[in-house]
Design an enzyme around this catalytic site. Structure first.
Site, PDB file in Angstrom:
ATOM      1  N   CYS A  73       0.778  -1.394  -0.084  1.00  0.00           N
ATOM      2  CA  CYS A  73      -0.015   0.046  -0.082  1.00  0.00           C
ATOM      3  C   CYS A  73       0.942   1.174   0.015  1.00  0.00           C
ATOM      4  O   CYS A  73       1.862   1.402   0.916  1.00  0.00           O
ATOM      5  CB  CYS A  73      -0.885  -0.089   1.317  1.00  0.00           C
ATOM      6  N   CYS A 189       0.199   4.050  -7.003  1.00  0.00           N
ATOM      7  CA  CYS A 189      -1.069   3.364  -6.203  1.00  0.00           C
ATOM      8  C   CYS A 189      -1.504   2.061  -6.581  1.00  0.00           C
ATOM      9  O   CYS A 189      -1.313   1.977  -8.064  1.00  0.00           O
ATOM     10  CB  CYS A 189      -2.220   4.388  -6.447  1.00  0.00           C
TER      11      CYS A 189
END
Length: 270
Positions: A73, A189
Site C-alpha cells: 500500500c 497506487c
C-alpha cells in the site's frame, strides 16, 4: 525462530495487484493477505491515523505467525513504514514497503531524467517518491500529480465508464503539462494497474508507464536472496490465506477483479 507465512498488508484491495506478482514470482512461500477494508480509504487520512491503523494490522500479521510483512500500500508505505521500522519492530520481525523498490529501479527506464508520479493525495503530500528518488538518483527531476477519482473508479467497478475516461485523460494531461520532457510515469497506487488499458489510450507513445507489482516482486526476491536469516524464517508450503476487516463475501467478490482468480476470505478483527 519458528518459520511463518509472508504477510501482505493493504488498506483494501489494491495490494492484491502487487501480491499477484509476488506470488507469481515466488510461488514456493506461504502467504497471508490482510485487507483493512473496514477502514478504507487510507489516502485521505492523517499521518497519525494511517500509522496507527497500519501498525495494528502489521502486529495482527505478526500474531498470525508472519516474520516478514510487505506493506503493499503506497499510503501506508509513505506515512507509516519508517516509523514502524524505527520504533515498533519486535526482534526478528521485518516490514518492507512498495516505494523503495519502485524508486530504486526508476533510473532504468527514464532517458530524460524527468519522471511523473501519479498517486493518491496522501502519497503526493508525503513527498515520499520525491525524497526516495532523489536519495538514489539526485539527477532525476520528479513531477507529482494527485488522482483523487481513480481509486473510487476502480472500487466502484466503473473502470470502463465515461467518467473513467474523462478523469484519466484530464489527469494525464495535467501531469504531462508540468514538463514536456517527462518520459516515464509511475503508477504510485496499487489500484491504478486496473486502469492501465485506459491510461495507455491517453499517454503518448514513447512514454513508459511503470506498474509496481513486478518491480516489488523482483526486489523481494533479491532481498530474500541477500538475507538468508529472513528467507529461512519464511515457511514454504504454498498455502495462502486471505483476511479482511470487513465483510468476507464482499471482499471475495471484489478481490477477484484485482487478483485475477477466485479467492476465499475470512473476516478478522484487528
Amino acid at each position: 525462530m519458528t518459520s511463518g507465512p509472508i504477510g501482505i498488508f493493504d488498506s483494501g484491495y489494491g495490494g492484491l495487484t502487487v501480491f499477484k506478482e509476488i506470488q507469481k514470482r515466488l510461488p514456493q512461500y506461504d502467504y497471508i493477505y490482510l485487507g483493512d477494508n473496514a477502514r478504507v480509504p487510507y489516502g485521505t487520512r492523517s499521518f497519525e491515523t494511517v500509522y496507527e491503523f497500519t501498525k495494528e494490522c502489521v502486529f495482527k500479521l505478526f500474531d498470525l505467525g508472519c516474520n516478514l510483512v510487505i506493506l503493499a500500500c503506497n499510503t501506508a508505505s509513505a506515512k507509516a513504514l519508517r516509523t514502524i521500522q524505527q520504533r515498533d519492530l519486535p526482534s526478528g520481525k521485518k516490514v518492507l514497503g512498495v516505494i523503495r523498490p519502485t524508486t530504486e529501479a526508476v533510473d532504468q527506464y527514464t532517458k530524460t531524467n524527468k519522471v511523473g508520479i501519479l498517486a493518491t493525495q496522501g502519497t503526493v503530500l508525503s513527498e515520499s517518491y520525491k525524497i526516495e528518488i532523489h536519495k538514489f538518483h539526485p539527477e532525476i527531476e520528479v513531477f507529482q500529480h494527485p488522482c483523487p477519482f481513480w481509486v473510487p473508479l476502480v472500487e466502484n467497478n466503473e473502470i470502463h465508464s465515461e467518467g473513467a475516461h474523462y478523469f484519466i485523460q484530464k489527469d494525464i494531461e495535467s501531469i504531462l503539462s508540468l514538463s514536456e520532457n517527462i518520459d516515464t510515469l509511475v503508477l504510485a497506487c496499487t489500484h491504478y494497474p486496473l486502469l492501465l488499458p485506459i491510461i495507455e489510450q491517453y499517454v503518448p507513445k514513447g512514454i513508459t508507464i511503470l506498474s509496481q507489482g513486478k518491480l516489488v516482486a523482483k526486489s523481494l526476491e533479491n532481498y530474500l536472496q541477500r538475507h538468508h536469516e529472513i528467507e529461512n524464517s519464511c515457511s514454504k508450503e504454498q498455502q495462502t490465506t486471505f483476511y479482511t476487516t470487513d465483510n468476507a463475501a464482499d471482499f471475495e467478490q471484489k478481490a477477484t477483479i484485482f487478483f485475477g482468480q477466485d479467492i476465499t476470505a475470512k473476516h478478522i478483527k484487528v
